[in-house]
Design a protein around this motif. Structure first.
Motif, PDB file in Angstrom:
ATOM      1  N   TRP A 225      18.850  76.373  37.120  1.00  0.00           N
ATOM      2  CA  TRP A 225      18.166  75.860  38.314  1.00  0.00           C
ATOM      3  C   TRP A 225      17.150  74.790  37.932  1.00  0.00           C
ATOM      4  CZ3 TRP A 225      12.888  77.762  39.487  1.00  0.00           C
ATOM      5  CH2 TRP A 225      12.320  77.082  40.569  1.00  0.00           C
ATOM      6  N   LEU A 226      16.338  75.066  36.921  1.00  0.00           N
ATOM      7  CA  LEU A 226      15.345  74.086  36.478  1.00  0.00           C
ATOM      8  C   LEU A 226      16.032  72.823  35.959  1.00  0.00           C
ATOM      9  CD1 LEU A 226      12.878  76.456  34.562  1.00  0.00           C
ATOM     10  CD2 LEU A 226      12.469  75.306  36.754  1.00  0.00           C
ATOM     11  N   ALA A 227      17.124  73.003  35.206  1.00  0.00           N
ATOM     12  CA  ALA A 227      17.844  71.855  34.668  1.00  0.00           C
ATOM     13  C   ALA A 227      18.408  70.982  35.789  1.00  0.00           C
ATOM     14  CB  ALA A 227      18.973  72.324  33.757  1.00  0.00           C
ATOM     15  N   GLY A 228      18.987  71.608  36.797  1.00  0.00           N
ATOM     16  CA  GLY A 228      19.506  70.849  37.924  1.00  0.00           C
ATOM     17  C   GLY A 228      18.414  70.118  38.675  1.00  0.00           C
ATOM     18  N   SER A 229      17.255  70.753  38.771  1.00  0.00           N
ATOM     19  CA  SER A 229      16.132  70.131  39.474  1.00  0.00           C
ATOM     20  C   SER A 229      15.678  68.857  38.782  1.00  0.00           C
ATOM     21  CB  SER A 229      14.970  71.118  39.573  1.00  0.00           C
ATOM     22  OG  SER A 229      15.332  72.257  40.326  1.00  0.00           O
ATOM     23  N   VAL A 230      15.599  68.878  37.441  1.00  0.00           N
ATOM     24  CA  VAL A 230      15.160  67.669  36.734  1.00  0.00           C
ATOM     25  C   VAL A 230      16.282  66.638  36.677  1.00  0.00           C
ATOM     26  CG1 VAL A 230      13.363  68.840  35.432  1.00  0.00           C
ATOM     27  CG2 VAL A 230      15.640  68.648  34.437  1.00  0.00           C
ATOM     28  N   LEU A 231      17.527  67.090  36.694  1.00  0.00           N
ATOM     29  CA  LEU A 231      18.651  66.151  36.769  1.00  0.00           C
ATOM     30  C   LEU A 231      18.556  65.328  38.045  1.00  0.00           C
ATOM     31  CD1 LEU A 231      21.490  65.087  35.865  1.00  0.00           C
ATOM     32  CD2 LEU A 231      22.457  67.020  37.118  1.00  0.00           C
TER      33      LEU A 231
END
Length: 356
Positions: A225-231
């Motif tokens: 979730w965090l990775a997708g948010s920064v992507l």
């Protein structure tokens, strides 16, 4: 140290909990959606039918035809189907293929998207769409394709095969790693990316050891979730450029390609991105993040050779030409020589060392 940045928060609602899928009907009601088209792959049609049964007649059609890399013909068929049934929203259940197909519909119709991820792809948190045509993948940003609501339920990842769990997790880690040296990053995205890398690196060995460890699954999904948010909030660099070319040109499997390529790009980029290198060293607990990530994925059973994934040996020329044909952000300049070394090592699956 002085700061100079712009940070723009993305709209959207996230519901994250073990058992969150049971709240799906309430979330759809909250958005006022009455005629949903449900997007998934053929393999997940049964799961999609099960999860959407409580929505009753709010489901106008199940469209289980999502495929990797979202071919334009597949997207056009889905758009036509959504119009035919008078859909007022898209419900995507699955990984990047399903969510990508929902985005293709949203891009053309403006319909809102509800996403229920079952992998660690991360695309559910971004306004980025992608379409493949004639061996070329085109991507873009459009706020209309960003899902209105994302429902994360770690239970839905319990049946994700171990091998795919590992590569899907490294795919998510790629988003976090490149966000750490993105030209438009901010203190918020840096914190999120570092925490994402920590969570994923810690969770993936536990998931591989026991695929039914719900705590480990939850930690991995949290990191995704965090990775997708920064992507969705930053500009991606060389790694994502190469993977889009490889996937679109040779139809290589998405997550597996990211896994095989990422360590080599990090070995090249991190010497020119000291803050990103420090963050990943801390997240991984390792002095050489690129080599550590390669060994981690390899030890967990990932195939680290692009050749084994289906890339032809003479395909390097094609990738190099495409990568050099359009500018993109990167911490250091990239030459043809650099690309040939990175791709050659990724093709054979050799462990990288930092390019100093």
């Amino acid at each position: 140290m002085t700061h100079d940045f712009v940070h723009e928060s993305r709209p959207g609602r996230v519901v994250f909990a073990v058992g969150a899928a049971s709240r799906l009907a309430g979330e759809v009601e909250r958005l006022g959606l009455r005629r949903l088209i449900v997007l998934c792959t053929p393999e997940q049609a049964e799961l999609a039918a099960e999860l959407t049964a409580p929505l009753g007649d709010r489901i106008a059609a199940l469209h289980p035809h999502a495929t990797p890399h979202v071919p334009v013909a597949v997207a056009a068929t889905a758009v036509a189907r959504s119009r035919e049934i008078g859909a007022d929203g898209c419900l995507a259940i699955g990984g990047g293929s399903s969510i990508g197909l929902a985005k293709a519909i949203a891009k053309d119709t403006g319909l809102p998207v509800v996403a229920v991820p079952t992998t660690y792809a991360g695309s559910e948190m971004t306004p980025i769409w992608g379409l493949t045509d004639g061996g070329r993948k085109t991507t873009g940003r459009d706020p209309r394709v960003l899902p209105s609501t994302v429902v994360y339920d770690p239970r839905l990842t319990l049946t994700l095969p171990t091998a795919l769990s590992v590569t899907s997790g490294v795919n998510a880690l790629a988003h976090a790693a490149e966000a750490l040296y993105a030209p438009d990053g901010s203190p918020i995205t840096a914190l999120m990316a570092a925490e994402s890398a920590r969570a994923l690196a810690a969770a993936l060995p536990r998931v591989a050891a026991d695929p039914h460890d719900l705590d480990a699954r939850s930690e991995a999904l949290y990191g995704a979730w965090l990775a997708g948010s920064v992507l969705g909030a930053t500009t991606m660099s060389l790694h994502h450029k190469l993977c889009h070319i490889l996937g679109g040109t040779f139809d290589l499997p998405h997550a597996e390609t990211h896994t095989a390529v990422l360590p080599h790009v990090l070995a090249f980029n991190l010497p020119a991105a000291p803050r990103a290198r420090a963050a990943l060293r801390n997240a991984f607990g390792a002095g050489d993040p690129a080599a550590h990530l390669f060994r981690l994925a390899d030890d967990l059973g990932a195939d680290m050779s692009l050749k084994s994934l289906g890339m032809p040996a003479d395909g390097v020329d094609t990738v190099v030409a495409q990568a050099l044909s359009a500018p993109y952000a990167n911490p250091r300049p990239v030459t043809e020589h650099d690309l040939r070394i990175m791709l050659g090592n990724a093709l054979t699956g050799s462990c990288p060392t930092e390019d100093t």
